[in-house]
Design an enzyme around this catalytic site. Structure first.
Site, PDB file in Angstrom:
ATOM      1  N   ASP A  12      51.330  45.625  -7.785  1.00 55.28           N
ATOM      2  CA  ASP A  12      52.534  46.440  -7.634  1.00 55.28           C
ATOM      3  C   ASP A  12      52.923  46.592  -6.159  1.00 55.28           C
ATOM      4  O   ASP A  12      52.070  46.529  -5.273  1.00 55.28           O
ATOM      5  CB  ASP A  12      52.246  47.827  -8.243  1.00 55.28           C
ATOM      6  N   ASN A  14      55.576  44.903  -4.462  1.00 58.23           N
ATOM      7  CA  ASN A  14      56.240  43.790  -3.753  1.00 58.23           C
ATOM      8  C   ASN A  14      57.615  44.213  -3.243  1.00 58.23           C
ATOM      9  O   ASN A  14      58.007  43.909  -2.119  1.00 58.23           O
ATOM     10  CB  ASN A  14      56.441  42.591  -4.682  1.00 58.23           C
ATOM     11  N   GLY A  15      58.363  44.906  -4.123  1.00 59.18           N
ATOM     12  CA  GLY A  15      59.729  45.319  -3.774  1.00 59.18           C
ATOM     13  C   GLY A  15      59.714  46.307  -2.611  1.00 59.18           C
ATOM     14  O   GLY A  15      60.507  46.173  -1.658  1.00 59.18           O
ATOM     15  N   ARG A  16      58.799  47.288  -2.664  1.00 59.80           N
ATOM     16  CA  ARG A  16      58.730  48.284  -1.581  1.00 59.80           C
ATOM     17  C   ARG A  16      58.339  47.637  -0.263  1.00 59.80           C
ATOM     18  O   ARG A  16      58.861  47.961   0.788  1.00 59.80           O
ATOM     19  CB  ARG A  16      57.711  49.390  -1.942  1.00 59.80           C
ATOM     20  N   TRP A  17      57.408  46.691  -0.353  1.00 56.66           N
ATOM     21  CA  TRP A  17      56.959  46.008   0.865  1.00 56.66           C
ATOM     22  C   TRP A  17      58.143  45.294   1.529  1.00 56.66           C
ATOM     23  O   TRP A  17      58.351  45.403   2.735  1.00 56.66           O
ATOM     24  CB  TRP A  17      55.854  44.998   0.497  1.00 56.66           C
ATOM     25  N   HIS A  29      58.042  39.256  -3.585  1.00 52.57           N
ATOM     26  CA  HIS A  29      57.347  38.518  -4.651  1.00 52.57           C
ATOM     27  C   HIS A  29      56.719  37.233  -4.099  1.00 52.57           C
ATOM     28  O   HIS A  29      55.629  36.849  -4.494  1.00 52.57           O
ATOM     29  CB  HIS A  29      58.312  38.199  -5.792  1.00 52.57           C
ATOM     30  N   SER A  57      55.990  41.940 -16.863  1.00 47.81           N
ATOM     31  CA  SER A  57      55.832  42.689 -18.109  1.00 47.81           C
ATOM     32  C   SER A  57      57.060  42.457 -18.995  1.00 47.81           C
ATOM     33  O   SER A  57      58.145  42.112 -18.489  1.00 47.81           O
ATOM     34  CB  SER A  57      55.665  44.178 -17.814  1.00 47.81           C
ATOM     35  N   ASN A  60      60.001  44.031 -17.723  1.00 46.56           N
ATOM     36  CA  ASN A  60      60.642  43.527 -16.503  1.00 46.56           C
ATOM     37  C   ASN A  60      61.924  42.734 -16.789  1.00 46.56           C
ATOM     38  O   ASN A  60      62.705  42.466 -15.870  1.00 46.56           O
ATOM     39  CB  ASN A  60      59.675  42.660 -15.680  1.00 46.56           C
ATOM     40  N   ARG A  63      65.192  44.092 -15.372  1.00 48.29           N
ATOM     41  CA  ARG A  63      65.588  44.006 -13.951  1.00 48.29           C
ATOM     42  C   ARG A  63      66.833  43.118 -13.793  1.00 48.29           C
ATOM     43  O   ARG A  63      67.169  42.352 -14.692  1.00 48.29           O
ATOM     44  CB  ARG A  63      64.426  43.444 -13.142  1.00 48.29           C
ATOM     45  N   SER A 166      51.003  50.955 -17.491  1.00 50.15           N
ATOM     46  CA  SER A 166      52.269  50.244 -17.720  1.00 50.15           C
ATOM     47  C   SER A 166      52.164  49.140 -18.783  1.00 50.15           C
ATOM     48  O   SER A 166      52.616  48.012 -18.562  1.00 50.15           O
ATOM     49  CB  SER A 166      52.795  49.650 -16.405  1.00 50.15           C
TER      50      SER A 166
HETATM   51  C1  FPP Z   1      55.567  44.633  -9.184  1.00 47.46           C
HETATM   52  O1  FPP Z   1      56.098  44.977  -7.928  1.00 47.46           O
HETATM   53  C2  FPP Z   1      55.454  43.180  -9.238  1.00 47.46           C
HETATM   54  C3  FPP Z   1      56.079  42.412 -10.150  1.00 47.46           C
HETATM   55  C4  FPP Z   1      56.957  42.926 -11.213  1.00 47.46           C
HETATM   56  C5  FPP Z   1      55.944  40.957 -10.106  1.00 47.46           C
HETATM   57  C6  FPP Z   1      54.588  40.447  -9.752  1.00 47.46           C
HETATM   58  C7  FPP Z   1      54.769  39.109  -9.247  1.00 47.46           C
HETATM   59  C8  FPP Z   1      54.138  38.587  -8.218  1.00 47.46           C
HETATM   60  C9  FPP Z   1      53.028  39.210  -7.486  1.00 47.46           C
HETATM   61  C10 FPP Z   1      54.613  37.266  -7.774  1.00 47.46           C
HETATM   62  C11 FPP Z   1      53.572  36.271  -7.779  1.00 47.46           C
HETATM   63  C12 FPP Z   1      53.008  35.973  -9.086  1.00 47.46           C
HETATM   64  C13 FPP Z   1      52.848  34.739  -9.522  1.00 47.46           C
HETATM   65  C14 FPP Z   1      52.117  34.517 -10.781  1.00 47.46           C
HETATM   66  C15 FPP Z   1      53.367  33.574  -8.807  1.00 47.46           C
HETATM   67  P1  FPP Z   1      57.544  45.615  -7.866  1.00 47.46           P
HETATM   68  O2  FPP Z   1      58.508  44.539  -7.566  1.00 47.46           O
HETATM   69  O3  FPP Z   1      57.814  46.387  -9.107  1.00 47.46           O
HETATM   70  O4  FPP Z   1      57.393  46.551  -6.637  1.00 47.46           O
HETATM   71  P2  FPP Z   1      58.131  47.931  -6.390  1.00 47.46           P
HETATM   72  O5  FPP Z   1      57.570  48.914  -7.387  1.00 47.46           O
HETATM   73  O6  FPP Z   1      57.747  48.252  -4.987  1.00 47.46           O
HETATM   74  O7  FPP Z   1      59.598  47.698  -6.560  1.00 47.46           O
END
Ligand code: FPP
Length: 235
Positions: A12, A14-17, A29, A57, A60, A63, A166
């Site tokens: 979890d 990726n988006g915040r980062w 991502h 998920s 997802n 989105r 989740s």
């Molecule tokens: C949750 O972070 C992450 C996801 C919904 C996607 C996970 C996918 C990856 C790590 C990409 C790489 C995976 C593969 C298999 C190539 P979020 O985007 O919900 O973060 P946030 O809560 O900060 O918005």
């Protein structure tokens, strides 16, 4: 030799980062995929026999189309580029979840990757894509079975400060130990995985029973002060 562990990770943050740097979510991502690559390569050396990660998920799909399409492209690229590395590293790659809503080309890539890495004996890396644990449980129950595609989880890790499942591996996490970190997934490193596993190894897992006497001793529990340890020492 110690039993090889099943570690599951909710990747979890990726988006915040990305957002905190003013970058598009997809960049997060992409960095997340790079983190997964390094963690998956180090995991067998840390005693991990199964690594299951939550990549997408079933919720997802809600989105924005752009993000969903970007993630699907990333999965295909990852599978294409990782197949050879997985073969070299003895990693068997599997994809868990529904396939009927994925594009045909992605399903073909998944099947090719699974075939080519099928002999990997050092670790199974399982990507959960269009995965919903409730769906998997309901599906198995409708056939009079329990979900059996994924083994029980020993250690469940979630990054980015949230503390919930989740809809991930609900059945398989019945006795999982949980480990949380505030670091986002792109910031997570092999050192963090090492730390999580070393803390996991200190936990006493009872599975509803009492700890074995040797466990109370190795953990330094004092039977005079710890009622649970006293009961176990008497057993
Ligand atoms: C949750 O972070 C992450 C996801 C919904 C996607 C996970 C996918 C990856 C790590 C990409 C790489 C995976 C593969 C298999 C190539 P979020 O985007 O919900 O973060 P946030 O809560 O900060 O918005």
């Amino acid at each position: 030799m110690a039993r090889r562990l099943h570690v599951a990770i909710i990747m979890d943050g990726n988006g915040r980062w990305a957002g905190s740097r003013g970058w598009p979510r997809l960049e997060g991502h992409r960095r997340g995929a790079a983190t997964l690559r390094s963690v998956a390569e180090a995991a067998p050396g840390l005693g991990v026999g199964e690594l299951t990660v939550y990549a997408f998920s079933s919720d997802n799909w809600k989105r924005p189309c752009e993000e969903v399409a970007g993630l699907m492209r990333l999965f295909a690229e990852y599978l294409e580029s990782e197949t050879r590395r997985c073969v070299e590293n003895g990693i068997r790659l599997r994809v868990e979840g529904r396939r009927d809503r994925l594009e045909g080309a992605l399903v073909e890539t998944i099947e090719r990757c699974e075939r080519r890495t099928a002999d990997g004996g050092r670790m199974t890396l399982r990507l959960a894509v269009d995965y919903s644990s409730r769906h998997a449980i309901a599906e198995a129950a409708s056939r009079g079975r329990t979900p059996d595609a994924v083994p029980d989880v020993d250690l469940m890790i979630r990054t980015a400060g949230e503390q919930r499942l989740s809809d991930f591996l609900l059945w398989e996490s019945a006795y999982a130990e949980f480990w949380f970190t505030k670091k986002t997934w792109p910031e997570f490193s092999v050192k963090d995985l090492e730390l999580a596993i070393s803390e996991f190894r200190l936990r006493v897992r009872k599975f509803g029973a009492l700890p074995a006497p040797h466990e109370t001793r190795t953990l330094g529990l004092d039977p005079r002060r710890d009622p649970l340890a006293a009961i176990a020492a008497d057993a």
